[in-house]
Design an enzyme around this catalytic site. Structure first.
Site, PDB file in Angstrom:
ATOM      1  N   LYS A 177      67.715  53.797  38.281  1.00 11.55           N
ATOM      2  CA  LYS A 177      67.600  54.896  38.273  1.00 11.55           C
ATOM      3  C   LYS A 177      66.571  54.869  37.448  1.00 11.55           C
ATOM      4  O   LYS A 177      65.280  56.070  36.650  1.00 11.55           O
ATOM      5  CB  LYS A 177      69.273  56.010  37.858  1.00 11.55           C
ATOM      6  CG  LYS A 177      70.010  55.934  38.902  1.00 11.55           C
ATOM      7  CD  LYS A 177      69.554  57.647  38.916  1.00 11.55           C
ATOM      8  CE  LYS A 177      69.745  57.099  40.613  1.00 11.55           C
ATOM      9  NZ  LYS A 177      70.867  58.638  41.326  1.00 11.55           N
TER      10      LYS A 177
ATOM     11  N   LYS B 117      69.098  53.427  50.632  1.00  7.48           N
ATOM     12  CA  LYS B 117      70.084  54.784  51.480  1.00  7.48           C
ATOM     13  C   LYS B 117      69.448  56.021  51.553  1.00  7.48           C
ATOM     14  O   LYS B 117      68.665  56.515  50.353  1.00  7.48           O
ATOM     15  CB  LYS B 117      71.294  54.240  50.244  1.00  7.48           C
ATOM     16  CG  LYS B 117      70.770  55.408  48.939  1.00  7.48           C
ATOM     17  CD  LYS B 117      72.497  55.349  48.371  1.00  7.48           C
ATOM     18  CE  LYS B 117      72.313  56.250  47.056  1.00  7.48           C
ATOM     19  NZ  LYS B 117      73.352  56.891  46.214  1.00  7.48           N
TER      20      LYS B 117
ATOM     21  N   LYS C 152      69.691  62.682  47.807  1.00  4.64           N
ATOM     22  CA  LYS C 152      68.941  63.489  47.350  1.00  4.64           C
ATOM     23  C   LYS C 152      67.339  63.179  46.875  1.00  4.64           C
ATOM     24  O   LYS C 152      66.190  63.668  46.635  1.00  4.64           O
ATOM     25  CB  LYS C 152      69.739  64.960  46.801  1.00  4.64           C
ATOM     26  CG  LYS C 152      70.670  65.311  47.332  1.00  4.64           C
ATOM     27  CD  LYS C 152      71.519  65.585  46.309  1.00  4.64           C
ATOM     28  CE  LYS C 152      72.382  64.519  46.768  1.00  4.64           C
ATOM     29  NZ  LYS C 152      73.782  65.275  45.847  1.00  4.64           N
TER      30      LYS C 152
HETATM   31  P1  ADP Z   1      74.324  60.866  45.180  1.00  5.40           P
HETATM   32  O1  ADP Z   1      74.216  59.464  45.282  1.00  5.40           O
HETATM   33  O2  ADP Z   1      73.411  61.326  46.595  1.00  5.40           O
HETATM   34  O3  ADP Z   1      73.261  61.560  44.276  1.00  5.40           O
HETATM   35  P2  ADP Z   1      76.608  60.815  44.191  1.00  5.40           P
HETATM   36  O4  ADP Z   1      76.433  59.680  43.207  1.00  5.40           O
HETATM   37  O5  ADP Z   1      77.022  62.013  43.919  1.00  5.40           O
HETATM   38  O6  ADP Z   1      75.702  61.168  45.305  1.00  5.40           O
HETATM   39  O7  ADP Z   1      77.973  60.487  45.488  1.00  5.40           O
HETATM   40  C1  ADP Z   1      79.046  60.860  45.583  1.00  5.40           C
HETATM   41  C2  ADP Z   1      80.074  59.748  47.026  1.00  5.40           C
HETATM   42  O8  ADP Z   1      78.991  59.405  48.380  1.00  5.40           O
HETATM   43  C3  ADP Z   1      79.560  58.574  46.118  1.00  5.40           C
HETATM   44  O9  ADP Z   1      80.952  57.516  46.623  1.00  5.40           O
HETATM   45  C4  ADP Z   1      78.579  57.478  46.892  1.00  5.40           C
HETATM   46  O10 ADP Z   1      78.514  55.767  47.508  1.00  5.40           O
HETATM   47  C5  ADP Z   1      79.239  58.136  47.995  1.00  5.40           C
HETATM   48  N1  ADP Z   1      77.301  58.256  49.167  1.00  5.40           N
HETATM   49  C6  ADP Z   1      75.971  59.227  48.473  1.00  5.40           C
HETATM   50  N2  ADP Z   1      74.669  58.112  49.011  1.00  5.40           N
HETATM   51  C7  ADP Z   1      75.691  57.740  49.799  1.00  5.40           C
HETATM   52  C8  ADP Z   1      74.747  56.583  51.073  1.00  5.40           C
HETATM   53  N3  ADP Z   1      73.295  57.011  52.333  1.00  5.40           N
HETATM   54  N4  ADP Z   1      75.759  57.177  52.077  1.00  5.40           N
HETATM   55  C9  ADP Z   1      76.773  56.339  51.996  1.00  5.40           C
HETATM   56  N5  ADP Z   1      77.348  56.814  51.254  1.00  5.40           N
HETATM   57  C10 ADP Z   1      76.634  57.426  49.899  1.00  5.40           C
END
Ligand code: ADP
Length: 328
Positions: free
Chosen positions: A114, A195, A198
């Protein structure tokens, strides 16, 4: 609260949750209700570690709640609340800050990623994020945390912090364990070595509220390759499409297309059409439910969830402060 073990998890209101969030974490949130005392939070204090417009954040909070309710989070079975309404999270974060070695935080790969992505805004909150996450989990003495693979290092740090506290002040916290489902890392559609997120732009992900034609368009644009090579050496993009068929429970299509892949007769356009239909079948009822939930409904549910969370959080922080000596 009854005898069942407690489970905690959170999601950042940084946009509309995508199928990576859903498959990696949120689907489990729904399935685990009833088996555990489930506490789910929309973690807005985590969201502001990245610069985000006030109105955008407000909109995201409501959209995230709307989606959680639409996929099946049931406020009668689970506690659902907004993190910032319970100040005990940040209070416990400070106590943990004073126990957490800087060197542990410097190891966190998510911070490094990040910080690279947001060079103009490498703030103390971004660095401290995993300590707040430890506070989120341990405030409720959660024993289980359903997450995607990207969060495993943070759960490990949570255990280190819990251990440090217990060693210094006496037994206070359970050691939380992650629950990771089969879809632990859904890959980005336009950049399948990363991965799904957004952060990689609109065509990287499919949001849970994307209309059917947008889902089709995004799947059609997904990166593949020029044709099947060695079945044991499938390209990351094609593997991701096959994985998605399985994660969305279309095993018969998976078998059919895999056979075609191995025979070298597969047409990726057909695989993509099947996948888009499969995803839309899951998203249809979610989109419909979401359109029937009002902001008023959401406000009431989050307030009632906060009332329940507050009782647990206040009792725990009082105990912690007694133990630390920060009281009169
Ligand atoms: P983001 O990474 O999209 O900003 P968050 O950090 O709010 O989302 O994550 C919410 C949940 O979704 C967490 O438990 C995270 O591990 C899971 N997560 C986020 N991206 C992925 C992905 N590409 N594949 C599997 N799980 C994911």
């Amino acid at each position: 609260m009854n005898e069942k073990p407690t489970l905690f998890s959170g999601i950042k209101p940084t946009g509309i949750p995508h199928i990576g969030n859903y498959l990696g974490a949120l689907k489990q949130w729904v399935d685990l209700q009833g088996k555990y005392n489930c506490i789910y939070s929309i973690v807005d204090y985590h969201a502001i570690t990245i610069a985000i417009d006030k109105d955008e954040l407000q909109k995201n909070i409501y959209t995230t709640a709307r989606i959680l309710l639409s996929i099946g989070i049931n406020p009668d079975k689970s506690i659902l609340f907004l993190q910032s309404t319970i100040p005990e999270h940040t209070e416990l974060c400070w106590i943990f800050n004073c126990l957490t070695p800087m060197s542990e935080l410097q190891r966190m790969t998510q911070f490094k990623d990040k910080a690279k992505q947001h060079r103009q805004n490498i703030n103390a909150g971004l660095f401290d994020y995993p300590v707040l996450m430890a506070a989120d989990i341990l405030l409720y003495n959660a024993e289980f945390v359903p997450v995607g693979e990207d969060q495993l290092q943070h759960i490990e740090l949570t255990r280190i912090i819990a251990k440090k506290f217990n060693n210094r002040y006496g037994e206070m916290f359970a050691m939380p364990k992650p629950i990771v489902g089969p879809a632990k890392r859904v890959m980005s559609l336009n950049n399948p070595t990363k991965k799904m997120s957004k952060d990689l732009g609109e065509s990287s992900y499919i949001s849970l509220l994307d209309p059917p034609e947008v889902v089709e368009k995004k799947v059609k644009k997904a990166v593949t390759d020029t044709g099947p090579t060695d079945a044991n050496n499938m390209s990351a993009g094609v593997k991701n499409l096959f994985d998605l068929l399985v994660y969305f429970d279309n095993n018969s299509a998976y078998q059919r297309f895999m056979q075609q892949y191995q025979q070298g007769t597969i047409k990726y356009s057909e695989l993509k059409q099947e996948l888009a239909n499969t995803i839309n079948k899951t998203l249809d009822p979610i989109r419909t439910k979401a359109s029937n939930i009002t902001d008023d409904d959401i406000k009431k549910i989050l307030q009632s969830g906060a009332n329940k969370a507050r009782q647990i959080a206040q009792a725990k922080i009082n105990k912690i402060k007694q133990t630390v000596g920060t009281f009169i």
